[in-house]
Design a protein around this motif. Structure first.
Motif, short mmCIF file in Angstrom:
data_model
loop_
_atom_site.label_atom_id
_atom_site.label_comp_id
_atom_site.label_asym_id
_atom_site.label_seq_id
_atom_site.Cartn_x
_atom_site.Cartn_y
_atom_site.Cartn_z
N GLN A 70 -47.67 -5.03 10.41
CA GLN A 70 -47.56 -3.46 10.63
C GLN A 70 -49.28 -2.86 10.86
N ARG A 71 -50.50 -3.48 10.89
CA ARG A 71 -51.51 -2.99 10.44
C ARG A 71 -52.34 -3.47 11.61
N VAL A 72 -51.77 -5.08 12.06
CA VAL A 72 -51.71 -5.71 13.63
C VAL A 72 -50.97 -4.75 14.59
N ALA A 73 -49.59 -4.38 14.15
CA ALA A 73 -49.00 -3.86 15.59
C ALA A 73 -50.01 -2.63 15.74
N LEU A 74 -50.41 -2.17 14.86
CA LEU A 74 -51.22 -0.40 14.89
C LEU A 74 -52.30 -0.79 15.74
N ALA A 75 -53.24 -1.72 15.68
CA ALA A 75 -54.84 -2.41 16.03
C ALA A 75 -53.56 -2.61 17.81
N ARG A 76 -52.81 -3.80 17.97
CA ARG A 76 -51.83 -4.19 19.41
C ARG A 76 -52.17 -2.87 20.24
N ALA A 77 -51.47 -0.77 19.77
CA ALA A 77 -50.55 -0.12 19.98
C ALA A 77 -51.75 0.45 20.33
N LEU A 78 -52.65 0.77 20.17
CA LEU A 78 -54.96 1.04 20.15
C LEU A 78 -55.57 0.72 20.52
N SER A 79 -55.06 -0.75 21.45
CA SER A 79 -55.76 -1.22 21.80
C SER A 79 -56.37 -0.42 23.01
N THR A 80 -55.41 -0.65 23.95
CA THR A 80 -55.74 0.58 25.35
C THR A 80 -56.04 1.46 25.25
N ASP A 81 -56.54 2.70 23.93
CA ASP A 81 -57.18 4.12 24.07
C ASP A 81 -55.74 4.38 24.12
N PRO A 82 -54.85 5.16 23.91
CA PRO A 82 -53.45 5.49 24.40
C PRO A 82 -53.40 6.58 24.38
N LYS A 83 -53.09 8.03 24.36
CA LYS A 83 -53.24 9.38 24.54
C LYS A 83 -52.01 9.42 23.97
#
Length: 556
Positions: free
Chosen positions: A440-453
């Motif tokens: 789940q930490r990897v999933a969080l990192a993946r989600a944040l990779s594009t610096d979303p708003k």
């Protein structure tokens, strides 16, 4: 000799439904899966087996039903209704299953055959465990459905699983388990996949069944609120060993083991302060997301009318805040998240992202808008490609969006691993080499990779143990505070939503029931529906909120 002086006739004692003594289960691994667990479940008793993933809970239950995996060796003693299980030939175990011991599974959808009616599946179980005639079997099937409080059992016996709700399917699974009148029910996370009100109905059903049938129940769960509500005794296990055992009141009031205290401290509670009372978001001049009168329809099948999944829904997510979305299954929570993410067409209304109407964007503008939105899924195991390393999974959104070059992407992966508190050495690992919390930490990192708003988190912790959930929620809060992204947090766990949210929107049947600050929603709910949801939340306190006792009055 007078009658008064006659010797008393001995009354045969009833053996325990389950008695496990010094159970060891080993595989070809350095650490045994189970290392000396002992427990006892008497008839008419509910015993909870709690602990984190890998603690030996499920292996203990599988030993009790004779379903240990190939390659496992078991020593010690496992007696069901007085009969030793370990070492029994498979043909004897097959007769024992269903007759003396049965299992209620976590996910009813996968436990039922989707192409056969409920009645057919019950008939298979009844025919196997009884010599009843066809007419008697159908009557018994209806009786079992009535026993588990399924509405209109005479009609629903002819239904297929897809025609039933999640809670109704779980009732059918319990009816199947009761077909052979077992002495022992093994309930493995029977309410994890259910929303809070349906969960309460299933818990009440288990209590009634214990009283009606006299069966012993071994409840395997990581939800300590559920344990507090229905268990008589608790067995806490860690790394295959028994940590402590005792009466539920004593375990919750005076836990003796540090591990038990750690589990209890990690439980999210409705009586803790909400985010909105601890901090104030730095709202920007323009909301990140505006949902304005949105309606979403799903096409009907075979010419039927469309199903309205969302109807005139409005909400706002401002910069730097977390908005929780709660409601029962079918209320439209996930549909709302998918619509905001641009994954569903709108039948009415509009969705603005940073002031841009998503429906009017195309080409590069739409690609740039989607870059500002990211998802954290419920099950990271299913969302991560099993063939991709951690680094490849995190890097993939950057490649799809054509962000940076090879060197900058590698640096971004290392930066994100550090942000989610994973060693950089994990970059070369595959998903199956990680624990649930690490995935789940990897999933969080993946989600944040594009610096979303905007981060849309759909049930991101429901599949995790309570202590792992606590660490992931703490990480989520820390990342949100550090990076400042806005978030839509979708969950059926109201205690989790209160912990992470500034504001909350309550959905029912695709409509907004009420919205407001997290404190106001959970302390002074304005509608009966919200009060019902709040009061259905299991509390980790046997003295305050126990099934069978009068609940606290609703706050008006």
């Amino acid at each position: 000799m007078t009658a008064a002086s006659s010797p008393a006739v001995p009354v045969p004692s009833v053996p325990p439904a389950l008695e496990v003594t010094d159970l060891h289960v080993r595989f070809a691994y350095p650490r045994p899966a189970v290392s000396g667990i002992s427990l006892r479940v008497d008839r008419g008793e509910i015993v909870a087996l709690v602990g984190e993933s890998g603690s030996g809970k499920t292996m203990t239950a599988r030993a009790a039903i004779g379903l240990l995996p190939d390659g496992a060796t078991a020593t010690g003693s496992v007696r069901v209704d007085g009969r030793e299980i370990l070492g029994l030939p498979e043909k004897d175990l097959a007769r024992l299953r269903g007759d003396r011991v049965a299992m209620v599974f976590q996910e009813p959808q996968t436990a039922l055959n989707p192409v056969q009616t409920i009645g057919w599946q019950l008939r298979q179980a009844l025919t196997r465990h009884s010599g009843l005639s066809r007419a008697a079997v159908r009557a018994r099937a209806v009786e079992l459905l009535r026993l588990v409080d399924l509405p209109e059992p005479e009609v629903r016996v002819g239904y297929y699983p897809h025609q039933l709700s999640g809670g109704q399917k779980q009732r059918v699974v319990i009816a199947l388990a009761l077909a052979g009148d077992p002495a022992l029910l093994l309930a493995d996370e029977p309410t994890t996949a259910l929303d809070v009100s349906v969960q309460r109905e299933i818990l009440e059903l288990l209590v009634r069944l214990r009283e009606r049938t006299g069966a012993g129940i071994l409840l395997i769960t990581h939800n300590l609120g559920v344990v507090a509500e229905i268990a008589d005794r608790v067995v806490v296990v860690q790394l295959g060993e028994t940590v402590e055992t005792g009466d539920v009141g004593r375990i919750f009031a005076e836990p003796s083991a540090p591990y038990t205290r750690q589990l209890l401290a990690a439980v999210p509670r409705l009586d803790t302060a909400s985010r909105d009372s601890r901090r104030h978001a730095a709202h920007g001049p323009t909301p990140v997301v505006v949902v304005d009168g949105v309606t979403v329809e799903h096409p009907g099948s075979f010419g039927s009318n469309p199903h309205v999944a969302l109807s005139d829904v409005s909400l706002v997510v401002e910069s730097g805040e977390v908005v929780g979305v709660v409601g029962e299954s079918g209320s439209g929570k996930t549909t709302l998240g998918r619509a905001i993410g641009g994954l569903l067409p709108l039948a009415g209304g509009r969705i603005l992202l940073d002031g841009d109407d998503l429906a009017e964007l195309s080409g590069k503008d739409l690609r740039a808008a989607r870059r500002r939105i990211a998802f954290v899924p419920q099950d990271p195991t299913a969302s991560l490609d099993p063939r991709f390393t951690v680094a490849e999974s995190i890097r993939e959104p950057l490649e799809i969006q054509r962000i940076g070059d090879r060197r900058s992407r590698a640096a971004r992966v290392a930066e994100l691993l550090s942000a989610v508190q994973l060693p950089t050495s994990f970059a070369s690992r595959l998903p199956h080499e990680l624990s649930g919390g690490q995935r789940q930490r990897v999933a969080l990192a993946r989600a944040l990779s594009t610096d979303p708003k905007l981060l849309i988190a759909d049930e991101p912790t429901s599949a995790l143990d309570v202590s792992v959930q606590a660490r992931v929620l703490e990480l989520f809060a820390q990342l949100q505070a550090d990076i400042g992204f806005a978030a839509l947090f979708i969950s059926h766990d109201l205690a989790v939503v209160r912990q992470v949210s500034d504001r909350v929107t309550v959905l029912k049947s695709g409509r907004v029931v009420e919205s407001g600050s997290a404190t106001r929603i959970f302390v002074q709910p304005a509608t009966d529906y919200t009060r019902t949801l709040v009061h259905a939340v299991p509390a980790p306190d046997p003295e305050r909120d126990r099934l069978g006792r009068e609940l606290l009055p609703a706050t008006s």
